[in-house]
Design a protein around this motif. Structure first.
Motif, PDB file in Angstrom:
ATOM      1  N   SER A  72       0.844  -1.195   0.000  1.00 24.42           N
ATOM      2  CA  SER A  72       0.000   0.000   0.000  1.00 24.42           C
ATOM      3  C   SER A  72       0.873   1.236   0.000  1.00 24.42           C
ATOM      4  O   SER A  72       1.947   1.241   0.621  1.00 24.42           O
ATOM      5  N   ARG A  73       0.417   2.285  -0.661  1.00 25.61           N
ATOM      6  CA  ARG A  73       1.129   3.560  -0.639  1.00 25.61           C
ATOM      7  C   ARG A  73       0.524   4.524   0.369  1.00 25.61           C
ATOM      8  O   ARG A  73       1.098   5.571   0.647  1.00 25.61           O
ATOM      9  N   VAL A  74      -0.638   4.194   0.902  1.00 25.44           N
ATOM     10  CA  VAL A  74      -1.285   5.069   1.870  1.00 25.44           C
ATOM     11  C   VAL A  74      -1.053   4.529   3.278  1.00 25.44           C
ATOM     12  O   VAL A  74      -0.615   3.397   3.467  1.00 25.44           O
ATOM     13  N   ASN A  75      -1.370   5.330   4.275  1.00 27.23           N
ATOM     14  CA  ASN A  75      -1.150   4.960   5.665  1.00 27.23           C
ATOM     15  C   ASN A  75      -2.320   4.138   6.177  1.00 27.23           C
ATOM     16  O   ASN A  75      -3.226   4.639   6.830  1.00 27.23           O
ATOM     17  N   VAL A  76      -2.310   2.821   5.880  1.00 26.88           N
ATOM     18  CA  VAL A  76      -3.383   1.926   6.306  1.00 26.88           C
ATOM     19  C   VAL A  76      -3.104   1.431   7.719  1.00 26.88           C
ATOM     20  O   VAL A  76      -1.984   1.529   8.219  1.00 26.88           O
ATOM     21  N   SER A  77      -4.128   0.880   8.352  1.00 28.02           N
ATOM     22  CA  SER A  77      -3.967   0.300   9.685  1.00 28.02           C
ATOM     23  C   SER A  77      -3.235  -1.036   9.559  1.00 28.02           C
ATOM     24  O   SER A  77      -3.751  -1.973   8.937  1.00 28.02           O
ATOM     25  N   PRO A  78      -2.033  -1.165  10.125  1.00 32.55           N
ATOM     26  CA  PRO A  78      -1.294  -2.434  10.008  1.00 32.55           C
ATOM     27  C   PRO A  78      -2.048  -3.621  10.605  1.00 32.55           C
ATOM     28  O   PRO A  78      -2.053  -4.707  10.026  1.00 32.55           O
ATOM     29  N   SER A  79      -2.686  -3.414  11.761  1.00 32.74           N
ATOM     30  CA  SER A  79      -3.400  -4.519  12.401  1.00 32.74           C
ATOM     31  C   SER A  79      -4.566  -4.995  11.537  1.00 32.74           C
ATOM     32  O   SER A  79      -4.858  -6.196  11.484  1.00 32.74           O
ATOM     33  N   LEU A  80      -5.238  -4.056  10.852  1.00 32.66           N
ATOM     34  CA  LEU A  80      -6.346  -4.438   9.963  1.00 32.66           C
ATOM     35  C   LEU A  80      -5.846  -5.302   8.817  1.00 32.66           C
ATOM     36  O   LEU A  80      -6.438  -6.346   8.499  1.00 32.66           O
ATOM     37  N   VAL A  81      -4.747  -4.897   8.196  1.00 35.37           N
ATOM     38  CA  VAL A  81      -4.225  -5.647   7.046  1.00 35.37           C
ATOM     39  C   VAL A  81      -3.663  -6.994   7.492  1.00 35.37           C
ATOM     40  O   VAL A  81      -3.838  -8.004   6.802  1.00 35.37           O
ATOM     41  N   LEU A  82      -2.983  -7.029   8.643  1.00 34.08           N
ATOM     42  CA  LEU A  82      -2.471  -8.302   9.143  1.00 34.08           C
ATOM     43  C   LEU A  82      -3.599  -9.286   9.424  1.00 34.08           C
ATOM     44  O   LEU A  82      -3.496 -10.480   9.110  1.00 34.08           O
ATOM     45  N   GLU A  83      -4.691  -8.790  10.005  1.00 33.95           N
ATOM     46  CA  GLU A  83      -5.848  -9.652  10.253  1.00 33.95           C
ATOM     47  C   GLU A  83      -6.466 -10.115   8.937  1.00 33.95           C
ATOM     48  O   GLU A  83      -6.876 -11.281   8.805  1.00 33.95           O
ATOM     49  N   LEU A  84      -6.512  -9.215   7.941  1.00 35.61           N
ATOM     50  CA  LEU A  84      -7.045  -9.587   6.628  1.00 35.61           C
ATOM     51  C   LEU A  84      -6.213 -10.694   5.995  1.00 35.61           C
ATOM     52  O   LEU A  84      -6.764 -11.657   5.438  1.00 35.61           O
ATOM     53  N   LEU A  85      -4.909 -10.588   6.081  1.00 37.78           N
ATOM     54  CA  LEU A  85      -4.028 -11.616   5.504  1.00 37.78           C
ATOM     55  C   LEU A  85      -4.225 -12.960   6.192  1.00 37.78           C
ATOM     56  O   LEU A  85      -4.248 -14.012   5.538  1.00 37.78           O
ATOM     57  N   GLN A  86      -4.349 -12.935   7.519  1.00 31.07           N
ATOM     58  CA  GLN A  86      -4.591 -14.180   8.258  1.00 31.07           C
ATOM     59  C   GLN A  86      -5.919 -14.802   7.835  1.00 31.07           C
ATOM     60  O   GLN A  86      -6.026 -16.024   7.675  1.00 31.07           O
ATOM     61  N   ARG A  87      -6.930 -13.968   7.643  1.00 24.83           N
ATOM     62  CA  ARG A  87      -8.243 -14.504   7.259  1.00 24.83           C
ATOM     63  C   ARG A  87      -8.234 -15.034   5.828  1.00 24.83           C
ATOM     64  O   ARG A  87      -8.908 -16.025   5.532  1.00 24.83           O
ATOM     65  N   ILE A  88      -7.489 -14.381   4.946  1.00 30.32           N
ATOM     66  CA  ILE A  88      -7.375 -14.898   3.579  1.00 30.32           C
ATOM     67  C   ILE A  88      -6.730 -16.276   3.601  1.00 30.32           C
ATOM     68  O   ILE A  88      -7.171 -17.199   2.904  1.00 30.32           O
ATOM     69  N   ALA A  89      -5.682 -16.431   4.404  1.00 31.68           N
ATOM     70  CA  ALA A  89      -5.020 -17.738   4.520  1.00 31.68           C
ATOM     71  C   ALA A  89      -5.981 -18.776   5.073  1.00 31.68           C
ATOM     72  O   ALA A  89      -6.026 -19.924   4.595  1.00 31.68           O
ATOM     73  N   ARG A  90      -6.792 -18.391   6.060  1.00 36.10           N
ATOM     74  CA  ARG A  90      -7.730 -19.331   6.676  1.00 36.10           C
ATOM     75  C   ARG A  90      -8.830 -19.737   5.697  1.00 36.10           C
ATOM     76  O   ARG A  90      -9.178 -20.921   5.584  1.00 36.10           O
ATOM     77  N   VAL A  91      -9.372 -18.768   4.966  1.00 40.97           N
ATOM     78  CA  VAL A  91     -10.422 -19.074   3.988  1.00 40.97           C
ATOM     79  C   VAL A  91      -9.869 -19.957   2.875  1.00 40.97           C
ATOM     80  O   VAL A  91     -10.520 -20.911   2.432  1.00 40.97           O
ATOM     81  N   THR A  92      -8.650 -19.649   2.430  1.00 36.21           N
ATOM     82  CA  THR A  92      -8.026 -20.461   1.381  1.00 36.21           C
ATOM     83  C   THR A  92      -7.858 -21.898   1.845  1.00 36.21           C
ATOM     84  O   THR A  92      -8.132 -22.852   1.092  1.00 36.21           O
ATOM     85  N   LYS A  93      -7.422 -22.093   3.082  1.00 34.26           N
ATOM     86  CA  LYS A  93      -7.266 -23.448   3.615  1.00 34.26           C
ATOM     87  C   LYS A  93      -8.624 -24.143   3.733  1.00 34.26           C
ATOM     88  O   LYS A  93      -8.734 -25.347   3.480  1.00 34.26           O
ATOM     89  N   ASP A  94      -9.671 -23.400   4.132  1.00 28.92           N
ATOM     90  CA  ASP A  94     -11.005 -23.996   4.217  1.00 28.92           C
ATOM     91  C   ASP A  94     -11.448 -24.556   2.876  1.00 28.92           C
ATOM     92  O   ASP A  94     -12.039 -25.637   2.797  1.00 28.92           O
ATOM     93  N   TYR A  95     -11.172 -23.825   1.793  1.00 31.07           N
ATOM     94  CA  TYR A  95     -11.627 -24.242   0.469  1.00 31.07           C
ATOM     95  C   TYR A  95     -10.724 -25.284  -0.179  1.00 31.07           C
ATOM     96  O   TYR A  95     -11.195 -26.161  -0.900  1.00 31.07           O
ATOM     97  N   LEU A  96      -9.411 -25.178   0.080  1.00 30.76           N
ATOM     98  CA  LEU A  96      -8.483 -26.126  -0.543  1.00 30.76           C
ATOM     99  C   LEU A  96      -8.255 -27.361   0.315  1.00 30.76           C
ATOM    100  O   LEU A  96      -7.843 -28.394  -0.196  1.00 30.76           O
ATOM    101  N   GLY A  97      -8.505 -27.241   1.617  1.00 34.14           N
ATOM    102  CA  GLY A  97      -8.257 -28.350   2.534  1.00 34.14           C
ATOM    103  C   GLY A  97      -6.839 -28.348   3.037  1.00 34.14           C
ATOM    104  O   GLY A  97      -6.587 -28.455   4.230  1.00 34.14           O
ATOM    105  N   VAL A  98      -5.869 -28.228   2.139  1.00 33.23           N
ATOM    106  CA  VAL A  98      -4.453 -28.197   2.486  1.00 33.23           C
ATOM    107  C   VAL A  98      -3.879 -26.877   1.990  1.00 33.23           C
ATOM    108  O   VAL A  98      -4.098 -26.504   0.839  1.00 33.23           O
ATOM    109  N   LEU A  99      -3.168 -26.179   2.852  1.00 36.27           N
ATOM    110  CA  LEU A  99      -2.544 -24.917   2.452  1.00 36.27           C
ATOM    111  C   LEU A  99      -1.050 -25.131   2.299  1.00 36.27           C
ATOM    112  O   LEU A  99      -0.304 -25.213   3.273  1.00 36.27           O
TER     113      LEU A  99
END
Length: 451
Positions: A72-99
């Motif tokens: 990002s080039r703007v001043n985003v909330s780091p904790s928000l983006v870190l939580e988003l990344l963790q949730r993307i990983a979790r959703v991906t594992k839910d759908y693929l079964g194996v991450l």
């Protein structure tokens, strides 16, 4: 608001890449990987989760050996983006079964479809596995879990005397079994991360437990679940609940400082019999998070001693004692101890008959490392290390070494004694009898012994 999202392998290969806003120049993935691989700023060994290079903010998490990164080039909330990344990983594992890298490459079409629904023009939309079912239509390509490396602490699920391999949960929540049938199962994990600090004489200075009751459901129709915890559970340091609930026995042998629940949990009967009622959604989610600072018996006792053995030599003695049942085994134990910066080399001496143990002296970071494949409850292990310095010592050597840090995983053990008394599933018919699997895992969050 993020500009890009990408996933890199441990080698730096770009597995998934999506540019949402066109604000960051191409080559950001290579810049990120080089920066992380050869990080040398702030005297730190590893790159922090958030850093800036040429006006671009790089925010990342490492999950299953993969780098999930947002720019990002703007001043985003780091904790928000870190939580988003963790949730993307979790959703991906839910759908693929194996991450892992193999599953991502085989299912890249499904992964891109998920990303298009999760993030729109850089703005997060939804990370709910169940909500995404209405918008995602690609079927996952199943990766053979039998060819995967051992999952360490996830290698055992138990119900009474039944045992089930950790690969039982390496499947997609949307895929069906061969023949079109779906195996009715529900998994409940009580995962605790403990932090303990010992004094130089072995006394406990601080102790804390951060715990999670994690659930993953493969039940069709989302039936109602009743999860019963210890009847003598109390919430609040004074024995009263933060939620104005009463302990069933008044005192409470398990006292949690505080806790919070998933939005789907109903607490109507929690003050009566410590039972949680919920309708589990598809995918993995935390039913309850809790924290405990009540005194508890730590699983390991760690003592360390460093003594002068000459003008430019010293000897280190590390001892570990497993204070838990012989029926329980700790896995992947790592003990690290920083030594004086002028340490030139180290030689190690293990106890007679030691197996599954390795030692190393990390010259770059000046620390000793002791790895043990497993430790059976009740066992005691000792390591001796002889240090050679490039100069004569001045002052107290103990002040220039340590503290000792320890990491481990203990399956089927929990320090808080929080238990699942029963897991009840609302029956849809007389023949409906899904599998229920409950396991306990304790991990070291911060396990420190001072010299």
């Amino acid at each position: 608001m993020i500009s890009q999202f990408f996933v890199l392998s441990q080698r730096g290969d770009n597995i998934v890449f999506r540019d949402y806003r066109g604000e960051v120049a191409k080559g950001s993935a290579e810049i990120f990987f080089r920066k992380v691989k050869f990080w040398k700023e702030d005297e730190a060994e590893e790159a922090p989760p958030v850093f800036n290079v040429d006006g671009v903010n790089y925010i990342h998490v490492k999950v299953a050996g993969l780098f999930f990164v947002a720019t990002s080039r703007v001043n985003v909330s780091p904790s928000l983006v870190l939580e988003l990344l963790q949730r993307i990983a979790r959703v991906t594992k839910d759908y693929l079964g194996v991450l892992n890298e193999d599953s991502l490459r085989k299912n890249f079409v499904l992964v891109y479809e998920l990303l298009d629904e999760v993030i729109d023009f850089g703005y997060p939309q939804t990370t709910s596995t169940e909500a995404l079912k209405s918008y995602v239509f690609n079927e996952p390509i199943v990766v053979d879990a039998g060819r995967l490396p051992p999952l360490g602490p996830a290698a055992m699920f138990m119900q009474g005397t039944k045992r089930m391999p950790g690969t039982a949960v390496t499947k997609s929540v949307v895929a069906t079994e061969p023949g079109g049938k779906k195996r009715e199962e529900i998994f409940v994990d009580i995962i605790e991360k403990i932090s303990v600090t010992f004094s130089s004489s072995g006394y406990i200075l601080t102790s804390e437990i951060d715990g999670t009751i994690q659930m993953k459901s493969y039940l069709t129709g989302n039936p109602e679940i009743r999860l019963a915890l210890n009847e003598d559970l109390s919430i609040g340091r004074n024995g009263s609940s933060l939620y104005d609930y009463r302990s069933s026995t008044g005192g409470g042998t398990v006292i949690l400082d505080d806790c919070n629940f998933h939005e789907s949990v109903h607490l109507d009967s929690f003050d009566i019999d410590r039972t949680l009622t919920l309708i589990p959604s598809d995918g993995e989610f935390a039913v309850m998070n809790y924290r405990m600072t009540q005194e508890f018996k730590p699983p390991f006792r760690v003592t360390a001693l460093i003594e002068e053995a000459g003008p430019s030599k010293a000897e280190v003695i590390l001892k570990i004692r497993a204070d838990f049942s012989p029926n329980v085994t700790a896995n992947t134990i790592t003990v690290q101890m920083p030594v004086p910066s002028y340490t030139m080399r180290a030689s190690f001496e293990l106890e007679a008959g030691a197996t599954g143990q390795t030692t190393d002296f990390k010259e770059g970071s000046r620390r000793l490392e002791w790895n043990l494949k497993k430790i059976v409850g009740g066992a005691e292990h000792t390591l001796r290390a002889k240090l050679t310095f490039s100069q004569e010592m001045h002052g107290n050597i103990a002040k220039e070494a340590g503290p000792v840090n320890m990491n481990f995983t203990i399956p089927m053990y929990n320090a808080s004694k929080l238990q699942v008394r029963y897991l009840q599933i609302a029956k849809k018919s007389k023949t409906y009898n899904p599998y229920r699997w409950v396991r306990y895992v304790t991990q070291a969050n911060s396990y420190v012994a001072r010299l």
